[in-house]
Design a protein around this motif. Structure first.
Motif, PDB file in Angstrom:
ATOM      1  N   ILE A  16       0.857  -1.183   0.000  1.00 45.48           N
ATOM      2  CA  ILE A  16       0.000   0.000   0.000  1.00 45.48           C
ATOM      3  C   ILE A  16       0.891   1.231   0.000  1.00 45.48           C
ATOM      4  O   ILE A  16       1.800   1.350   0.798  1.00 45.48           O
ATOM      5  CB  ILE A  16      -0.905   0.036   1.246  1.00 45.48           C
ATOM      6  CG1 ILE A  16      -1.946  -1.076   1.164  1.00 45.48           C
ATOM      7  CG2 ILE A  16      -1.592   1.381   1.387  1.00 45.48           C
ATOM      8  CD1 ILE A  16      -2.969  -0.859   0.083  1.00 45.48           C
ATOM      9  N   LEU A  19      -2.257   7.450  -0.936  1.00 40.21           N
ATOM     10  CA  LEU A  19      -3.057   7.972  -2.037  1.00 40.21           C
ATOM     11  C   LEU A  19      -2.892   9.480  -2.107  1.00 40.21           C
ATOM     12  O   LEU A  19      -2.912  10.168  -1.104  1.00 40.21           O
ATOM     13  CB  LEU A  19      -4.534   7.650  -1.805  1.00 40.21           C
ATOM     14  CG  LEU A  19      -4.924   6.175  -1.899  1.00 40.21           C
ATOM     15  CD1 LEU A  19      -6.383   6.041  -1.512  1.00 40.21           C
ATOM     16  CD2 LEU A  19      -4.688   5.640  -3.270  1.00 40.21           C
ATOM     17  N   LEU A  24      -6.631  10.215  -6.628  1.00 43.52           N
ATOM     18  CA  LEU A  24      -8.000  10.028  -6.210  1.00 43.52           C
ATOM     19  C   LEU A  24      -8.985  10.657  -7.178  1.00 43.52           C
ATOM     20  O   LEU A  24     -10.168  10.408  -7.133  1.00 43.52           O
ATOM     21  CB  LEU A  24      -8.210  10.637  -4.812  1.00 43.52           C
ATOM     22  CG  LEU A  24      -7.496   9.911  -3.674  1.00 43.52           C
ATOM     23  CD1 LEU A  24      -7.636  10.704  -2.389  1.00 43.52           C
ATOM     24  CD2 LEU A  24      -8.009   8.511  -3.494  1.00 43.52           C
ATOM     25  N   ILE A  40     -11.154   8.261   2.011  1.00 43.62           N
ATOM     26  CA  ILE A  40     -10.893   7.323   0.909  1.00 43.62           C
ATOM     27  C   ILE A  40      -9.676   6.466   1.234  1.00 43.62           C
ATOM     28  O   ILE A  40      -9.657   5.259   0.972  1.00 43.62           O
ATOM     29  CB  ILE A  40     -10.683   8.091  -0.416  1.00 43.62           C
ATOM     30  CG1 ILE A  40     -11.954   8.877  -0.770  1.00 43.62           C
ATOM     31  CG2 ILE A  40     -10.322   7.133  -1.540  1.00 43.62           C
ATOM     32  CD1 ILE A  40     -11.803   9.780  -1.974  1.00 43.62           C
ATOM     33  N   ARG A  41      -8.683   7.082   1.810  1.00 41.28           N
ATOM     34  CA  ARG A  41      -7.465   6.337   2.159  1.00 41.28           C
ATOM     35  C   ARG A  41      -7.767   5.262   3.211  1.00 41.28           C
ATOM     36  O   ARG A  41      -7.279   4.138   3.114  1.00 41.28           O
ATOM     37  CB  ARG A  41      -6.399   7.301   2.667  1.00 41.28           C
ATOM     38  CG  ARG A  41      -5.047   6.642   2.943  1.00 41.28           C
ATOM     39  CD  ARG A  41      -3.978   7.711   3.102  1.00 41.28           C
ATOM     40  NE  ARG A  41      -2.672   7.116   3.319  1.00 41.28           N
ATOM     41  CZ  ARG A  41      -2.116   6.976   4.517  1.00 41.28           C
ATOM     42  NH1 ARG A  41      -2.764   7.381   5.589  1.00 41.28           N
ATOM     43  NH2 ARG A  41      -0.923   6.419   4.647  1.00 41.28           N
ATOM     44  N   ARG A  44      -9.486   2.467   1.431  1.00 38.97           N
ATOM     45  CA  ARG A  44      -8.552   1.710   0.596  1.00 38.97           C
ATOM     46  C   ARG A  44      -7.673   0.788   1.441  1.00 38.97           C
ATOM     47  O   ARG A  44      -7.382  -0.350   1.056  1.00 38.97           O
ATOM     48  CB  ARG A  44      -7.686   2.696  -0.194  1.00 38.97           C
ATOM     49  CG  ARG A  44      -7.053   2.091  -1.441  1.00 38.97           C
ATOM     50  CD  ARG A  44      -8.155   1.739  -2.452  1.00 38.97           C
ATOM     51  NE  ARG A  44      -7.643   0.992  -3.572  1.00 38.97           N
ATOM     52  CZ  ARG A  44      -7.296   1.547  -4.740  1.00 38.97           C
ATOM     53  NH1 ARG A  44      -7.403   2.839  -4.903  1.00 38.97           N
ATOM     54  NH2 ARG A  44      -6.875   0.796  -5.732  1.00 38.97           N
ATOM     55  N   GLU A  47      -9.733  -2.142   2.403  1.00 43.78           N
ATOM     56  CA  GLU A  47      -9.897  -3.032   1.254  1.00 43.78           C
ATOM     57  C   GLU A  47      -8.681  -3.933   1.104  1.00 43.78           C
ATOM     58  O   GLU A  47      -8.801  -5.104   0.718  1.00 43.78           O
ATOM     59  CB  GLU A  47     -10.105  -2.205  -0.015  1.00 43.78           C
ATOM     60  CG  GLU A  47     -10.349  -3.037  -1.262  1.00 43.78           C
ATOM     61  CD  GLU A  47     -10.312  -2.208  -2.526  1.00 43.78           C
ATOM     62  OE1 GLU A  47     -10.993  -2.579  -3.504  1.00 43.78           O
ATOM     63  OE2 GLU A  47      -9.591  -1.187  -2.552  1.00 43.78           O
ATOM     64  N   LEU A  74     -15.566   7.606  -4.855  1.00 39.19           N
ATOM     65  CA  LEU A  74     -15.623   6.176  -4.602  1.00 39.19           C
ATOM     66  C   LEU A  74     -16.279   5.444  -5.774  1.00 39.19           C
ATOM     67  O   LEU A  74     -15.828   4.367  -6.185  1.00 39.19           O
ATOM     68  CB  LEU A  74     -16.389   5.905  -3.314  1.00 39.19           C
ATOM     69  CG  LEU A  74     -15.670   6.297  -2.019  1.00 39.19           C
ATOM     70  CD1 LEU A  74     -16.619   6.183  -0.832  1.00 39.19           C
ATOM     71  CD2 LEU A  74     -14.434   5.435  -1.790  1.00 39.19           C
ATOM     72  N   ASN A  77     -14.166   4.559  -8.937  1.00 40.73           N
ATOM     73  CA  ASN A  77     -13.382   3.324  -8.901  1.00 40.73           C
ATOM     74  C   ASN A  77     -14.370   2.200  -8.606  1.00 40.73           C
ATOM     75  O   ASN A  77     -14.835   2.055  -7.478  1.00 40.73           O
ATOM     76  CB  ASN A  77     -12.307   3.414  -7.816  1.00 40.73           C
ATOM     77  CG  ASN A  77     -11.414   2.181  -7.776  1.00 40.73           C
ATOM     78  OD1 ASN A  77     -11.885   1.052  -7.821  1.00 40.73           O
ATOM     79  ND2 ASN A  77     -10.113   2.412  -7.671  1.00 40.73           N
ATOM     80  N   LEU A  80     -13.482  -0.257  -5.649  1.00 40.81           N
ATOM     81  CA  LEU A  80     -13.478   0.416  -4.354  1.00 40.81           C
ATOM     82  C   LEU A  80     -14.889   0.843  -3.971  1.00 40.81           C
ATOM     83  O   LEU A  80     -15.286   0.736  -2.805  1.00 40.81           O
ATOM     84  CB  LEU A  80     -12.544   1.628  -4.388  1.00 40.81           C
ATOM     85  CG  LEU A  80     -12.296   2.329  -3.049  1.00 40.81           C
ATOM     86  CD1 LEU A  80     -11.602   1.385  -2.079  1.00 40.81           C
ATOM     87  CD2 LEU A  80     -11.458   3.591  -3.252  1.00 40.81           C
ATOM     88  N   LEU A 349      -1.178   0.602  -5.596  1.00 41.07           N
ATOM     89  CA  LEU A 349      -1.803   1.903  -5.692  1.00 41.07           C
ATOM     90  C   LEU A 349      -0.807   2.903  -6.235  1.00 41.07           C
ATOM     91  O   LEU A 349       0.320   2.992  -5.776  1.00 41.07           O
ATOM     92  CB  LEU A 349      -2.298   2.347  -4.318  1.00 41.07           C
ATOM     93  CG  LEU A 349      -3.230   1.368  -3.607  1.00 41.07           C
ATOM     94  CD1 LEU A 349      -3.696   1.967  -2.294  1.00 41.07           C
ATOM     95  CD2 LEU A 349      -4.401   1.017  -4.483  1.00 41.07           C
TER      96      LEU A 349
END
Length: 386
Positions: A16, A19, A24, A40-41, A44, A47, A74, A77, A80, A349
């Motif tokens: 990882i 981001l 993004l 979002i990070r 991610r 995930e 979101l 993607n 995601l 990523l």
């Protein structure tokens, strides 16, 4: 034991990288503000299988428009977006622009499951009988923790294909557990297990559930089990009520009918009041159209304070045994090794602006290191408007 020549592939590490604002963004989307990119990070990282935080109720303070940007990025993607929609339990309070990520603890989940099973068992006992009560109970289902969308009072403008039209906005909530009648749109009973971070939001949750469903949610149950340095645990219940406003018009309100009823004291002793505890009636689980209000639908579902206390203590013990390694498990066969199939390396990523997050994380580390109270209370959960 004979040795095998089958090649052993060691597990591939999950890679990882931070981001960036540019990574993004997608297509015509503008780069999100730092408040949004942090959420979002977190998504991610989840995930990718990382345990982001031990906090079960992570609050991110946003500003108007941020939540819509979050959804847009979101959804840009596909993978995601699907992960967020189906795997990440979250809430949004539009009235205060507060976004929440839920990450329940083991004790929380064990206790919740035991309470739900106890309620479901009593419903099952009623369902085995005959008559209207049994027929009604057979249609009540436990539906887990679904994400529910509650319409806001406000509207937003949107492109209607050749012109602008009004489009409704929705606040998502993912309650801990719900019971719903087969023919009802909304759950009749919602259960939330709360703790220190979540406690202050519980009344707001109940109000959003009750008003957002136009009073179709008949009972919101709050089980507060986390008091620092204490074993105290309390029960609260909210219900819909119509009251007459000062102007003579009826208004729907969320009313707390049980306020912090203690079912376990600070020392861990159960309440001695045999009448105290979680009490529901069968008609709480449905809607008016599915009932004729006969006495049979007043059948009681009751978990005494002693039962709740014993259930919580059992959940705490089981969780502690797992976390401390005392719980039993089968060990790997002596002399054997684990074999993992070869995997395609996960897509790394992209990093287009490493400096941005490096500076951001460096600043957070400094704040945590010097004991900044504001930072320590919210960690990386909120941010000042930009």
């Amino acid at each position: 034991m004979a040795k095998t020549s089958t090649p052993i592939h060691p597990p591939l590490p999950i890679r990882i990288t931070p981001l960036s604002t540019s990574s993004l963004s997608n297509g015509n989307l503008s780069p999100p503000p730092r408040r949004v990119s942090r959420i979002i990070r977190h998504v991610r990282l989840r995930e990718a299988g990382h345990e982001v935080s031990e906090q079960p109720w992570m609050v991110f303070q946003l500003v108007p428009g941020d939540f819509e940007q979050l959804n847009d990025h979101l959804k840009a993607n596909e993978a995601l977006g699907a992960f967020f929609e189906h795997k990440v339990r979250h809430d949004y309070f539009s009235s205060s622009c507060r976004f929440v990520l839920r990450m329940p603890s083991r004790t929380h989940e064990y206790f919740l499951s035991k309470v739900l099973i106890a309620i479901h068992t009593q419903l099952g006992e009623i369902a085995t009988g005959t008559g209207q009560a049994a027929e009604f109970a057979r249609h009540v289902r436990y539906l887990g923790s679904p994400t529910m969308l509650f319409p806001r009072d406000e509207m937003t403008e949107g492109d209607g294909g050749g012109g602008e039209k009004e489009m409704p906005k929705y606040d998502p909530h993912a309650p801990d557990g719900v019971f719903k009648h087969r023919f009802a749109k909304w759950p009749g009973v919602v259960i939330e297990v709360s703790f220190s971070q979540k406690r202050k939001d519980l009344a707001n949750l109940a109000e959003d559930y009750i008003l957002g469903s136009d009073g179709n949610i008949n009972a919101v149950i709050g089980l507060d089990i986390d008091y620092s340095g204490s074993k105290r645990a309390v029960l609260s219940v909210w219900r819909p009520r119509y009251v007459e406003h000062s102007d003579g018009q009826e208004v729907l309100m969320s009313v707390q009918t049980i306020i912090d009823q203690e079912f376990r004291d600070e020392l861990g002793n159960p309440s001695q009041d045999p009448a105290s505890g979680l009490e529901l009636v069968l008609q709480d689980f449905g809607i008016e159209q599915s009932m004729d209000h006969s006495d049979s639908l007043n059948r009681r579902i009751f978990l005494s304070a002693a039962t709740l206390s014993e259930t919580l203590s059992s959940a705490e013990t089981e969780a502690d045994e797992v976390e401390t390694g005392q719980a039993r498990s089968r060990k790997l066969k002596p002399g054997a090794r684990k074999w993992q199939r070869a995997r395609t390396p996960p897509e790394e990523l992209r990093l287009d602006d490493e400096q941005y997050f490096a500076e951001l994380e460096g600043r957070d580390a400094k704040r945590a290191g010097r004991g900044d109270d504001d930072f320590l209370s919210s960690s990386i959960l909120s941010d000042e408007p930009e």
